[in-house]
Design an enzyme around this catalytic site. Structure first.
Site: not given
Ligand code: ADP
Length: 397
Positions: A7, A335, A384, A180, A212, A241, A91, A333
């Site tokens: 990627n 976490n 992915e 996505h 994103g 964004r 990707r 989503g």
């Molecule tokens: P990307 O779009 O760069 O792939 P990710 O899917 O890794 O991003 O998501 C990053 C986001 O997830 C960040 O805003 C981060 O704060 C949030 N995040 C990660 N862990 C937690 C957590 N334990 N609680 C709340 N938000 C979280």
């Protein structure tokens, strides 16, 4: 069969090496700061400590060479020879309307991807550089492209057309594409498997919420609408964004703040969203902490995000004429129990009801709705890379 998944970003390169007999990840890593000072590779062989090596990495070609050297390393590697590598899957962000599924890469496909550069000027050139670097290093190894846009090519024109002069669609390909796709495809299928029902019979809203974010209506396994648009700027508010705004804001801000289109593009992509609203951070963890400390703009940012997600769930239930499941995935989503709870609050009228103790799960697959809820709500960590590896294996045969 061993498959390498790549990627490529403009200055970074993520990779995972799969053994497709058992779908195991043998090694993975990240090459960062390609072409800039402080370049490094972080490599992890499954079951071992990560190693980080700082070294100049002038371009993607040098980055790919480092990855292959790491994979061949006696101690930290996972290959004894590059001949073990059966294929490489990439990707690729944008395939326009050219590809509705993954394809084996050849000269003709590469020409098509180059034609899509105007649609994704930041992403496609980096993806193309990665493919060309692999072709140079491994000229005999077949390569496959897996596109973020492909899954959404099933959207009907009622969902993908914008109400601007139709000629812009014909001349420039101005329309909703969505992104996505690999993630939405994966989590929708996992959700159907967890629920033990054929995906063809399910109406699912998949919420990919990360830095994103995008939300997709998946009807019978096909994407019928999605929140991102011509670019990944549209939809729900994201880390930096803005998501959906009145397009007239662009001219208004340009005139009142004396900004160029380029400045505004930067403002809406990098200074808006959760960062712009909260004034604290783009990272949802920081915003949740600030909200807990009582910072009102962080609380407001969480509310705006949750409201945006809720509206899309409602809209897509209407678009599909019903809803059987909602799936949460990606960093936020997977976490954030807080955002999941806030987004689903008040949706009991349409059969969505969360169980608070089930909703406490993090980064694990699970059902988080109550037993009596008509609509099943699930958390499904996305993967992915696994989809890319599977498509690569399938196309190589
Ligand atoms: P990307 O779009 O760069 O792939 P990710 O899917 O890794 O991003 O998501 C990053 C986001 O997830 C960040 O805003 C981060 O704060 C949030 N995040 C990660 N862990 C937690 C957590 N334990 N609680 C709340 N938000 C979280």
């Amino acid at each position: 069969m061993k498959v390498l998944v790549i990627n490529c970003g403009s200055s970074s390169l993520k990779y995972q090496l799969f053994d497709m007999d058992g779908e195991k990840v043998l090694a993975k890593g990240l090459v960062e700061r390609i072409g800039i000072e402080g370049a490094r590779i972080k490599h992890t062989k499954t079951g071992m400590e990560s190693v980080v090596v700082e070294t100049p990495i002038p371009d993607h070609k040098a980055g790919i060479k480092l990855v292959l050297d790491a994979l061949l390393d006696k101690k930290h590697g996972a290959l004894s020879s590059l001949d073990e590598l059966s294929a490489v899957g990439h990707r690729v962000v944008h395939a326009g309307e050219k590809f509705a599924a993954s394809v084996r890469l050849d000269g003709k496909v590469m020409d098509a991807l180059k034609e899509c550069v105007p649609l994704a000027p930041l992403h496609n050139p980096a993806n193309i550089m990665g493919i060309e670097a692999v072709s140079d290093a491994l000229p005999r190894v077949p390569q496959v492209g897996v596109f973020d846009t492909a899954f959404h090519q099933t959207m009907p024109n009622t969902a993908f057309l914008y109400a601007v002069p139709y000629g812009y669609y014909e001349k420039y390909g101005v329309r909703r594409y969505g992104f996505h796709g690999t993630s939405h495809y994966y989590v929708a299928h996992r959700a159907a498997a967890i629920l033990g029902q054929p995906i063809e019979k399910l109406k699912i809203v998949t919420c990919h919420l990360g830095n994103g974010s995008s939300i997709t209506a998946v009807d019978g396994g096909r994407s019928v609408d999605t929140s991102m648009g011509f670019t990944p700027l549209a939809g729900v508010p994201m880390g930096t964004r803005c998501g959906d705004i009145d397009p007239a804001l662009v001219a208004f801000i340009a005139e009142t703040e004396q900004l160029s289109f380029k400045d505004i593009d930067f403002l809406l992509n990098k200074k808006s969203g959760m960062l712009g609203l909260s004034g604290v951070s783009s990272d949802l963890r920081d915003i949740e902490e600030a909200a807990e400390r009582g910072e009102s703009r962080s609380k407001l940012a969480l509310q705006v995000l949750a409201y945006g997600i809720k509206k899309y769930i409602g809209a897509y239930a209407a678009a599909m004429g019903g809803i059987d499941a909602v799936v949460f995935t990606a960093g936020v989503g997977e976490n954030s129990a807080t955002i999941r709870a806030m987004a689903c609050e008040g949706l009991g009228f349409m059969g969505i009801e969360l169980d608070d103790s089930r909703n406490a799960i993090r980064s694990k697959e699970g059902l988080i709705s109550t037993d009596s809820a008509k609509v099943k709500v699930l958390v499904v960590p996305t993967d992915e890379e696994l989809v890319i590896a599977r498509d690569t294996k399938r196309l190589i045969g």
